[in-house]
Design an enzyme around this catalytic site. Structure first.
Site, mmCIF file in Angstrom:
data_model
loop_
_atom_site.group_PDB
_atom_site.id
_atom_site.type_symbol
_atom_site.label_atom_id
_atom_site.label_comp_id
_atom_site.label_asym_id
_atom_site.label_seq_id
_atom_site.Cartn_x
_atom_site.Cartn_y
_atom_site.Cartn_z
ATOM 1 N N VAL A 36 33.254 42.421 54.621
ATOM 2 C CA VAL A 36 32.202 43.360 54.193
ATOM 3 C C VAL A 36 31.022 42.551 53.665
ATOM 4 C CG1 VAL A 36 31.633 45.276 52.656
ATOM 5 C CG2 VAL A 36 33.967 45.072 53.582
ATOM 6 N N HIS A 51 65.688 44.351 29.782
ATOM 7 C CA HIS A 51 64.981 45.508 29.242
ATOM 8 C C HIS A 51 63.638 45.674 29.926
ATOM 9 C CE1 HIS A 51 67.382 44.982 25.252
ATOM 10 N NE2 HIS A 51 68.069 45.648 26.157
#
Length: 1093
Positions: A111, A752
């Site tokens: 682009v 965890h």
């Protein structure tokens, strides 16, 4: 874990599919992936734009700052892309400390744009809400966006508007681009919420002069626990490993086991050639073991990180263990290898059951383990751990593998020092008393006066120790109670968790509570009823309600809810519970609740003044008062850790297993625990470390505080601030686990969900140093935590702050029968015996043969019948004969008595079972039951040496029918084809047909007298089956005769004809036949004459 990184391609795919914005998003779905398997011809066919457009190419492997590292090829044609890739694809490169191979690349259209058209946007989640960062200068040189970016915080449950974006974020953006950017950012935020992203960064985001929006580079994480909500939109998401770590098939295998299990199974391979391997139970404990290995210099040899927890079955533990043993025995190490099977003290996992799975794996791999010179070190505690350790020690002796076994008397991580040669291995480690000793050794007094044990060892006894929630001013959130639990606390348990409830009642009893702490249970899947439990020696009934409203209405004294709801229903049940003002504390046990839902629960809890413990927790305990669910483990641990009476030390931890380890450490080094809470391992626990530390600070009976922190998050810094500002004055002993993370080359997600550092300040090392600087007592390692706790406690005793009280024994609690049997303390005769089937293990077993083997061997119905009826694996021809018998006896039309009865019953509207039973009840000597009788008659005659003619003459003389001879329709001239088919098979396959030949000789005699006195199908099957049993080689003569005697042959007819009866039942229902009434003209009415006159 919850927040998991996704590839750039996956992130863009989600964005292109689901973003809703008026902004013109360009280049949707225009990307191509290059891997080692890519065929360029096919790639250009699928993406023809590759041949015509200028291109950008970059690795898509979770690498940050690719532009600065020279890993982005810009403005190239396809040939240029291939040249660029040739120098990099499948080549090793170093990013930071991580070395890895560049395997996956993304090609997109180039682009063209100016620097002024580049912008930066990022959305990320925190406890309070989602932060949106925007900077008007994006791109490679964006720099420290945290310092430079405009930001706004969208609170939980709030929405983001275009006006907010324009006013607070786009102040430096040209006017002509504000509308486009505002629409895109709002659409992006809505997408972020809808698809449960936790992090989404676009840099640069390009908006060109035409208003086109281009997403050039993107990084994202999604909440993997929301899979059950987002599956339809996500599809099957692939989560790539961090750069520098390979994705191993064994990791995927364990992840798949984990997904299918209610337990937790995790495996990350760090260095497959390493000599130090771990198999650790518990999310927190697994981190502690890794820390200790690294502290002792083993980081370069640490092969894996992983954990198993949540009561996995024996089979699941076996699968997990054999995976690790397989990996560690593939390559020898010159120094040999060590396997550390560690863990904290389990709360509810049956240690012996899980160890049986590990023992099976060790036996299977004993050869490779010896070849690789593996030494195993074991340390574990929890329910039935003594039996588990015994079994583990035995396998060491029987296999010759060196296995060193330790229990709760040994510090949790001491075995690491032994394994690495830093600590001497004791010859005979001291063993704690057996579970049975705790529960069955009793003081003379069955009850201990409550007042001597329920107050803290150091606080004055008061009649009521509750601190009510302070009334809040209008418009402000309700204040939360300082005291969560007291001796009168009553709870409702959500979920049919009878074991946990019984554990709570046993704890209540041993604490000499006057009444059970559980008032009722809620279980939506049954009607209201009563559930039986034990209160000491006595049986009591607790009510179970279908809905929460009824439970709350009838039990107004309840102020605690313990929720065992699943991760899918925990959110709804918790939000419902908070509608009742009587509830002040909620414990949420479930792991895997999406973070967005947890944050909504936290918000409501703050508004209502409710304290949430969890999610992903075992709960908490207040000795002498109350315990949540399975906290503290079984009674042996409750008693060993003196949790039946309060001490002077309060703790807060993330990990449930580690909280039980703290119970053990504190009971051995101080006068015991006053209160302990495990807040849970999620990123956003319902209550924080600081919430509980402040409660402990304000509780008179608590004299010192222990905090077991963890890598990830910044909560521990609030404790530092509290100490510095004088808000916290009691001694705080603190240690943050996860110090090993900074030593690993690539990012490791620990057990965890919240155990992951996103920045330097969140590392355990940084937090431990900050706590040390603030004045907290911080040990050098977890190994020294107990020593530091003891030092602080001894100082408090020395200066008179704590005055230890005299120990008073608790009352005894009878052991449950099931647990006593598990421990091998009792025996009782079984009510039933079975020798054909065992469904107790992971796999159904038929007569010693696993069901998978039955199918693998293609045994068929005949083979299964052989296993279940005869406990034999019969030859193939025997199985085929059985199946043929079932086929030929399946039906004989609707006119026979059994089928007739079935049809009449079916037409009377009866159900299948009733109709089938009515047909089966007609089977006997006259219908279908001739198999056994024929087999017995012919066998007796043949075995006695009687000639066929003598047998016929004797039966005639005795006036008895020869069973199995004769047919109503068939005759010697109109043979029964069923018999002919069976006869052909038997003559071809049976090794001997002596009894059948005898019966056929009898048939010649009977048919000479009358042509329909043929050997019928019942008789044929009966005599042929005797030949089969006697000559197939699987039975002795006595065994064969016994099977005939006990009715096995009639079973063939019953089983076969059941198929036909069911067919007739279904046929009548399908034809919708009405009630059957027998016609008068088919009944001969023969009444006595005096009755008919």
């Amino acid at each position: 874990m919850s927040a998991k990184a996704i590839s750039e391609q996956t992130g863009k795919e989600f964005l292109y599919k689901y973003i809703c914005t008026s902004a013109a998003v360009q280049n949707r779905f225009r990307y191509a992936t290059v891997t080692a398997e890519t065929e360029w011809d096919r790639l250009t066919q699928e993406h023809p734009w590759l041949l015509t457009e200028r291109l950008v190419v970059k690795p898509d492997q979770l690498i940050k700052r690719r532009g600065k590292l020279g890993l982005v090829g810009i403005d190239l044609d396809l040939q240029g892309v291939r040249e660029w890739l040739k120098a990099r694809h499948m080549k090793e490169t170093t990013v930071g400390k991580a070395k890895g191979v560049l395997k996956n690349f993304l090609i997109e259209p180039f682009v063209p744009h100016s620097q002024e058209e580049e912008f930066y946007v990022c959305i990320y989640a925190t406890r309070e809400g989602d932060h949106v960062l925007f900077h008007h200068e994006g791109g490679v040189e964006v720099g420290d966006v945290d310092a430079k970016a405009q930001r706004l915080m969208v609170a939980v449950d709030d929405k983001l508007s275009e006006d907010q974006v324009t006013e607070q974020l786009l102040t430096h953006v040209p006017e002509d681009k504000k509308e486009v950017l505002a629409s895109f950012i709002v659409g992006l935020f809505n997408l972020y919420e809808d698809l449960y992203f936790t992090y989404l960064e676009i840099n640069p985001l390009v908006v060109n002069q035409d208003g086109g929006v281009f997403v050039l580079d993107m990084a994202a994480k999604i909440d993997a626990t929301a899979d059950y909500i987002c599956k339809a939109k996500w599809g099957d998401v692939e989560f790539p490993p961090p750069f520098g770590r390979e994705a191993y098939p064994e990791e995927a295998y364990i992840a798949d086991l984990d997904a299918k299990s209610g337990a937790s199974l995790k495996l990350t391979l760090l260095n497959p050639r390493g000599r130090i391997w771990t198999m650790v139970a518990g999310g927190g404990a697994s981190v502690v073991y890794s820390d200790t290995i690294c502290d002792l210099g083993g980081v370069d040899e640490l092969a894996n990180y992983g954990e198993y927890s949540g009561a996995p079955s024996e089979q699941q533990t076996y699968d997990y263990a054999k995976t690790i043993l397989s990996l560690m025995t593939r390559e020898k190490h010159p120094e040999g290898k060590v396997l550390i099977i560690g863990g904290s003290i389990a709360n509810f996992t049956n240690v012996a059951a899980t160890f049986k799975g590990i023992v099976r794996a060790i036996k299977d791999y004993q050869g490779p383990l010896k070849e690789n010179e593996v030494t195993i070190f074991v340390r574990r505690g929890g329910p039935n751990y003594q039996e588990g350790l015994r079994v583990m020690g035995e396998v060491g002796k029987t296999t010759g593998i060196p296995i060193h076994v330790f229990g709760t008397e040994t510090h949790m991580t001491a075995i690491v020092g032994m394994a690495l040669g830093h600590r001497e291995i004791p010859n005979q480690p001291p063993m704690d008393a057996h579970t049975a000793n705790f529960l069955l050794n009793a003081s003379n007094s069955a009850m201990t006066p409550a007042t001597t044990r329920t107050a803290s060892f150091s606080e004055p006894r008061t009649s009521n120790d509750i601190t009510p929630a302070k009334k809040s001013k209008a418009g402000l959130p309700a204040a939360k109670a300082t005291t969560l639990f007291r001796k009168q606390t009553k709870a409702i348990v959500w979920g049919m968790q009878t074991r946990a409830v019984q554990g709570m009642l046993d704890f209540d009893y041993v604490c000499s509570r006057d009444e059970p702490s559980v008032a009722a249970m809620v279980y939506p899947f049954t009607g209201d009823h009563k559930q039986k439990f034990y209160w000491g020696h006595k049986e009591i009934l607790l009510p179970v309600y279908k809905n929460m409203a009824d439970a709350m209405k009838k039990h107004t004294e309840v102020d605690v809810l313990i929720s065992f709801a699943s991760l899918r229903s925990a959110f709804d049940s918790t939000m419902e519970a908070m509608q009742y003002s009587q509830i002040h504390t909620i414990a949420i046990i479930a792991e895997g609740i999406p973070e967005a839902q947890t944050r909504r629960m936290i918000k409501m809890a703050d508004e209502k003044g409710v304290t949430i413990i969890g999610p992903a927790t075992v709960g908490g305990i207040k000795p002498g008062c109350f315990k949540i669910g399975n906290t503290g483990g079984m009674l042996d641990n409750i008693l060993a850790s003196k949790l039946y009476r309060p001490g002077s030390v309060a703790y807060v931890s993330r990990s449930g297993g580690m909280s039980n380890e703290l119970n053990n450490i504190i009971s051995r080094t101080t006068d015991g625990v006053y209160e302990g809470v495990a807040i849970g391992g999620d990123r956003y626990p319902g209550s924080t470390f600081m919430d509980h530390v402040l409660r402990y600070q304000d509780t008179p009976g608590i004299q010192m505080i222990v905090v077991l922190g963890e890598i990830g998050g910044t909560e521990e810094y609030k404790i530092c601030q509290g100490i510095r500002e004088g808000r916290i004055t009691k001694p705080v002993v603190c240690w943050c686990i996860g110090t090993c993370a900074t030593m690993f080359a690539s990012e490791v997600q620990f057990g965890h969900a919240g155990a992951c550092a996103n920045q330097a300040s969140e590392t355990a090392v940084a937090k431990n140093q900050a706590l040390r600087d603030a004045g907290a007592y911080v040990p050098k390692s977890f190994d020294e935590l107990g020593d530091v706790i003891k030092t602080v406690y001894d100082e408090l005793v020395a200066n008179g702050t704590i005055i230890p009280a005299q120990e008073v024994p608790p009352p005894t609690v009878p052991m449950d029968y099931s647990w006593a049997r598990e421990l091998g303390l009792i025996r009782k005769p079984a009510s039933f015996m079975t020798s054909i089937c065992d469904e107790r293990g992971q796999e159904l077993i038929y007569a010693g043969m696993p069901i998978t083997e039955v199918f693998k061997e293609e045994m068929g119905l005949g083979g299964v019948l052989g296993l279940l009826w005869f406990q034999r694996r019969l030859p193939r021809y025997a199985c085929q004969f059985i199946e043929m018998c079932l086929m030929v006896t399946a039906d004989h039309g609707p006119a026979v008595s059994g089928a007739h009865n079935t049809i009449v019953c079916a037409r009377a509207g009866k159900d299948l079972i009733s109709s089938l039973t009515s047909g089966l009840l007609t089977i006997g000597d006259r219908f279908g039951g001739a198999l056994d009788a024929a087999a017995k008659q012919f066998s007796k005659a043949f075995d006695s040496g009687m000639l066929p003619m003598e047998f016929v003459n004797k039966m005639k003389k005795d006036g008895k029918l020869i069973m199995g001879i004769g047919h109503r329709v068939k005759s010697i001239n109109n043979p029964d084809m069923r018999v002919q088919i069976l006869k052909d098979f038997v003559k071809q396959h049976f090794t001997s047909t002596q009894l059948l030949d005898y019966a056929l000789d009898v048939e010649k005699i009977t048919t000479s007298k009358k042509p329909n006195l043929i050997l019928n199908v019942d008789g044929f099957i009966g005599v042929a089956f005797v030949d089969l049993l006697r000559t197939c080689g699987g039975f002795t003569r006595d065994e064969a005769d016994e099977f005939v005697e006990i009715g096995a042959l009639n079973g063939i007819f019953v089983l076969g004809r059941s198929m036909g009866f069911i067919g007739h039942y279904l046929d009548q229902k399908r034809l919708k036949q009405g009630l059957y009434r027998h016609p008068w003209d088919d009944i001969s009415y023969v009444l006595p004459e005096h009755m008919s006159m």
